[in-house]
Design a protein around this motif. Structure first.
Motif, PDB file in Angstrom:
ATOM      1  N   GLY A 298     -28.527 -65.209 -29.983  1.00  0.00           N
ATOM      2  CA  GLY A 298     -28.988 -65.755 -28.805  1.00  0.00           C
ATOM      3  C   GLY A 298     -28.140 -66.758 -28.130  1.00  0.00           C
ATOM      4  N   GLY A 299     -27.041 -66.876 -28.981  1.00  0.00           N
ATOM      5  CA  GLY A 299     -26.106 -67.826 -28.457  1.00  0.00           C
ATOM      6  C   GLY A 299     -25.190 -68.700 -29.630  1.00  0.00           C
ATOM      7  N   VAL A 300     -25.742 -68.491 -30.482  1.00  0.00           N
ATOM      8  CA  VAL A 300     -25.120 -69.361 -31.741  1.00  0.00           C
ATOM      9  C   VAL A 300     -23.891 -68.555 -32.272  1.00  0.00           C
ATOM     10  CG1 VAL A 300     -25.266 -70.779 -33.814  1.00  0.00           C
ATOM     11  CG2 VAL A 300     -27.119 -70.433 -32.581  1.00  0.00           C
ATOM     12  N   ASP A 301     -24.070 -67.368 -32.065  1.00  0.00           N
ATOM     13  CA  ASP A 301     -23.251 -66.345 -32.693  1.00  0.00           C
ATOM     14  C   ASP A 301     -21.698 -66.757 -32.295  1.00  0.00           C
ATOM     15  OD1 ASP A 301     -23.774 -65.577 -30.113  1.00  0.00           O
ATOM     16  OD2 ASP A 301     -23.564 -63.549 -30.326  1.00  0.00           O
ATOM     17  N   ASN A 302     -21.534 -67.267 -30.950  1.00  0.00           N
ATOM     18  CA  ASN A 302     -20.354 -67.854 -30.350  1.00  0.00           C
ATOM     19  C   ASN A 302     -19.617 -68.700 -31.391  1.00  0.00           C
ATOM     20  OD1 ASN A 302     -20.094 -66.888 -27.621  1.00  0.00           O
ATOM     21  ND2 ASN A 302     -21.954 -67.922 -27.160  1.00  0.00           N
ATOM     22  N   LEU A 303     -20.441 -69.782 -31.805  1.00  0.00           N
ATOM     23  CA  LEU A 303     -19.970 -70.625 -32.707  1.00  0.00           C
ATOM     24  C   LEU A 303     -19.677 -70.297 -34.075  1.00  0.00           C
ATOM     25  CD1 LEU A 303     -22.427 -73.486 -31.777  1.00  0.00           C
ATOM     26  CD2 LEU A 303     -20.267 -72.827 -30.662  1.00  0.00           C
ATOM     27  N   ILE A 304     -20.640 -69.298 -34.635  1.00  0.00           N
ATOM     28  CA  ILE A 304     -20.215 -68.983 -35.738  1.00  0.00           C
ATOM     29  C   ILE A 304     -19.022 -68.060 -35.970  1.00  0.00           C
ATOM     30  CG2 ILE A 304     -21.313 -67.267 -37.571  1.00  0.00           C
ATOM     31  CD1 ILE A 304     -24.152 -68.233 -36.910  1.00  0.00           C
ATOM     32  N   LEU A 305     -18.971 -67.097 -34.941  1.00  0.00           N
ATOM     33  CA  LEU A 305     -17.765 -66.218 -35.059  1.00  0.00           C
ATOM     34  C   LEU A 305     -16.580 -66.576 -34.839  1.00  0.00           C
ATOM     35  CD1 LEU A 305     -19.832 -63.001 -33.599  1.00  0.00           C
ATOM     36  CD2 LEU A 305     -19.063 -63.322 -35.942  1.00  0.00           C
ATOM     37  N   THR A 306     -16.496 -67.870 -34.387  1.00  0.00           N
ATOM     38  CA  THR A 306     -15.287 -68.414 -33.901  1.00  0.00           C
ATOM     39  C   THR A 306     -14.779 -69.375 -34.999  1.00  0.00           C
ATOM     40  OG1 THR A 306     -16.183 -69.940 -32.427  1.00  0.00           O
ATOM     41  CG2 THR A 306     -14.981 -68.134 -31.370  1.00  0.00           C
ATOM     42  N   SER A 307     -15.711 -69.532 -36.045  1.00  0.00           N
ATOM     43  CA  SER A 307     -15.407 -70.618 -37.261  1.00  0.00           C
ATOM     44  C   SER A 307     -14.733 -69.712 -38.259  1.00  0.00           C
ATOM     45  CB  SER A 307     -16.803 -71.049 -37.617  1.00  0.00           C
ATOM     46  OG  SER A 307     -17.570 -70.023 -38.193  1.00  0.00           O
ATOM     47  N   ARG A 308     -14.113 -70.417 -39.210  1.00  0.00           N
ATOM     48  CA  ARG A 308     -13.076 -69.854 -39.890  1.00  0.00           C
ATOM     49  C   ARG A 308     -13.856 -69.043 -41.004  1.00  0.00           C
ATOM     50  NH1 ARG A 308      -9.562 -73.009 -44.542  1.00  0.00           N
ATOM     51  NH2 ARG A 308      -8.730 -71.317 -45.510  1.00  0.00           N
ATOM     52  N   TYR A 309     -14.923 -69.154 -41.584  1.00  0.00           N
ATOM     53  CA  TYR A 309     -15.678 -68.305 -42.213  1.00  0.00           C
ATOM     54  C   TYR A 309     -16.843 -67.558 -41.441  1.00  0.00           C
ATOM     55  CZ  TYR A 309     -13.048 -70.677 -45.831  1.00  0.00           C
ATOM     56  OH  TYR A 309     -12.143 -71.250 -46.900  1.00  0.00           O
ATOM     57  N   GLY A 310     -16.775 -67.548 -40.263  1.00  0.00           N
ATOM     58  CA  GLY A 310     -17.984 -66.872 -39.453  1.00  0.00           C
ATOM     59  C   GLY A 310     -18.241 -65.397 -39.736  1.00  0.00           C
TER      60      GLY A 310
END
Lengths: 360, 291
Positions: A171-183
């Motif tokens: 729903g939109g958190v994937d943007n943040l997770i997948l650009t984080s180091r361990y996402g």
């Protein structure tokens, strides 16, 4: 990693729907346990009868009188002690199905004729060489019956709990997770571990709560007794092997865990692939329940494979009734590798789908 | 530090969102300007590794970012245009969760999260659940999460959407203070957001960079093409529709000053004025949307 797992578990259990489902599951479990206990009936063949705690007490007292290995003598004694009143008109009813108490019902069903007399069959004719240990098994068998229903509901609760693990992030958190180091690495692994851990914890909680309640209501008596000498409602389609109540419950709980792990694997994969918690929920529930609709009779060789699908782990009687293996082990032990394979496949698929997906 | 795109193209079916883009970004603040649909968000997602290019590549100091994997993402801070939160998490928990994903140690994360919440004006809402936040507060929390871990490459997609003027100024100051020795790319179609802080403006149109340079350099392109003139207020709308108008200013005495972009004087009494970024934006994106 520990912190990530903690966060993931918190996400899982902080959802209202998950909390409501778990609360309902525990409530259902309490209702089933208590109502089964309250509805128990026993008559001691002389003057005393009762329901609930009184019935359990009467049944346990009778079982204690005949404790030990079942013999032809004990069968005769039981038939004689609980013989129907000869002046009583049964209106054509088969006396073998008359219920006075748990032990009487178990013996009459196998050794009584239509009028309540001995039908001429010996213990070895019914059970072969098996040693049948007599005791109060009714409480534990009822608990097992309730657990079978509860584990089926548990699977659906697990689907509700785990469907948003990946699906909820799209729903939109994937943007943040997948650009984080361990996402794309540890995060997905933490989600999988948290989901599996949650499934196992909820299963353990449910099993423990029900077994503890049963221990309080029925005591530990009967756990070492055979399930084969069971009252009338446990005969049709019940497990045909000479297991003790304790062993049967151990198998049942083990299968609940294998079922939980399998459902978790299935739901996680669909959660990552469907990209929507609601779709994942519907698809997982449908796939989980689908095998019971298959027109495969339990006598067919195909059923050996079908019975290893997760829904039959919860409905353990069918799986436990499949013919034993050559080494004497129950066919049900295959559920362990099958569930591990399903869980691993689901986890791998989920991890790959989540880490590789393109955010649009 | 050098972030480069080499012939970068991203297609969605028949539509080309980013078209053969070659770009070199070194430390500094870059303002990515473009109309809706110009390809800004797609370019940013490509730079973040959220989408894979149809062709071309993105490199950091000569190495492909896809191959760098975690090592690239550990340098990255990203604020997407649209994103979601966990409504039952508090602002602090949300930042701690993302800090854990970014590999920050717990004590450092806690300290840094509190500092950032203060910097974006959310220190009083540290332990409030996100579901109680307004749109602007959520946006500020988004900015805070992007700055977690002091990323060397900061990519902000429409960072000022939903912020009130005071918060926009606070944001500009925050980014200016943060940007030293870092690559900061912020996309917007609100020109004033980047006018003051961007060292270099990238004008994007139809998936390509049509103009790049510092604000003074690129506005020089339309030097001599921006005019102001006074018209009766009653006819202001008529004039505005006839020309590429960047501004109307009512002087209060039944007269309106029009600012228009045109190759030659639009009316006889028009006065040539110094162009600004907004004029340049209008020059490229007359009509509001790119496609």
């Amino acid at each position: 990693m520990r912190r990530l797992i903690q966060f993931e578990m918190r996400k899982l259990f902080s959802r209202r729907l998950a909390q409501a489902s778990l609360a309902l599951l525990l409530l259902l479990s309490l209702l089933l346990g208590v109502s089964t206990w309250r509805n128990m009936y026993a008559f001691d063949g002389k003057s005393r009868e009762g329901t609930g705690a009184a019935a359990v007490e009467i049944d346990q007292a009778i079982a204690e009188n005949y404790a030990g290995i079942l013999t032809d003598e004990k069968v005769q004694q039981i038939l004689s002690e609980f013989a129907p009143d000869p002046t009583l008109d049964l209106h054509g009813m088969n006396a073998a199905y008359l219920y006075q108490n748990a032990l009487q019902s178990s013996v009459a069903l196998r050794f009584s004729d239509m009028n309540g007399g001995w039908n001429g069959v010996g213990v070895s004719d019914v059970f072969g060489d098996e040693e049948i240990r007599v005791g109060y098994v009714y409480g534990w068998l009822s608990t097992s019956q309730n657990l079978a229903k509860l584990f089926l509901v548990l699977s659906l609760v697990l689907v509700i709990l785990l469907a948003p693990v990946f699906g909820g992030e799209y729903g939109g958190v994937d943007n943040l997770i997948l650009t984080s180091r361990y996402g794309r690495t540890k995060c997905a692994a933490a989600k999988l571990l948290a989901a599996m851990l949650s499934a196992l914890l909820v299963t353990a909680l449910l099993a423990t709560a029900n077994l503890a309640l049963a221990l309080v209501l029925y005591g530990a008596d009967g756990l070492d007794c055979s399930i084969l000498l069971a009252p009338v409602e446990f005969v049709e389609g019940y497990i045909p092997f000479n297991l003790t109540c304790g062993a049967m419950l151990a198998y049942q709980v083990l299968l609940a865990f294998t079922g939980a792990v399998s459902v978790a694997g299935l739901t996680l994969a669909l959660s990552a692939l469907c990209q929507s918690p609601l779709t994942a929920l519907a698809a997982s529930a449908a796939l989980y329940l689908f095998p019971v609709l298959l027109p495969v009779p339990e006598t067919s060789w195909v059923f050996r494979f079908v019975s290893l699908l997760p829904v039959y782990h919860a409905q353990f009687r069918s799986l436990m009734s499949v013919e034993q293996m050559a080494n004497g082990w129950l066919h049900a032990v295959w559920a362990v590798p099958v569930s591990l394979a399903l869980a691993c496949a689901g986890a791998l698929l989920a991890r790959r789908a989540f880490a590789k997906h393109q955010v649009c | 530090m050098k972030l480069q795109t080499n012939h970068l193209t991203k297609q969605f079916g028949a539509k080309t969102a980013v078209d053969d883009l070659s770009l070199t970004l070194t430390t500094g603040v870059y303002g990515l300007l473009g109309a809706n649909g110009a390809g800004k968000t797609t370019l940013m997602r490509l730079l973040c590794g959220l989408q894979t290019p149809s062709s071309g590549e993105i490199t950091l100091n000569g190495q492909r970012i896809a191959a760098l994997g975690e090592n690239y993402r550990s340098l990255l801070g990203y604020l997407p245009q649209h994103f979601a939160y966990y409504p039952d998490f508090s602002a602090l928990d949300f930042l701690l969760y993302l800090a854990a994903l970014k590999g920050l140690r717990e004590t450092t994360a806690r300290k840094r999260a509190r500092e950032l919440l203060k910097a974006v004006g959310l220190s009083e809402q540290t332990n409030h659940k996100i579901k109680t936040f307004s749109g602007g507060m959520k946006q500020r929390l988004g900015i805070a999460q992007a700055l977690l871990g002091a990323p060397r490459i900061l990519i902000l997609d429409e960072p000022t959407a939903g912020l009130d003027p005071k918060e926009r100024v606070r944001f500009r100051n925050l980014i200016s203070a943060f940007s030293k020795d870092r690559i900061v790319i912020l996309s917007t179609h609100i020109v004033s957001d980047v006018e003051f802080i961007a060292e270099e403006i990238l004008m994007m149109k139809a998936g390509q960079i049509v103009q790049a340079g510092n604000p003074q350099e690129i506005t020089a392109e339309i030097d001599g093409n921006v005019w102001e003139f006074v018209v009766p207020t009653a006819r202001a709308e008529e004039y505005a529709a006839a020309f590429n108008t960047s501004n109307l200013r009512n002087t209060g005495s039944n007269a309106t000053v029009l600012r228009v972009i045109a190759d030659r004087p639009p009316v006889q009494n028009a006065v040539r004025v110094r162009p600004n970024l907004e004029d340049l934006y209008l020059f490229y994106f007359k009509g509001g949307t790119d496609r």
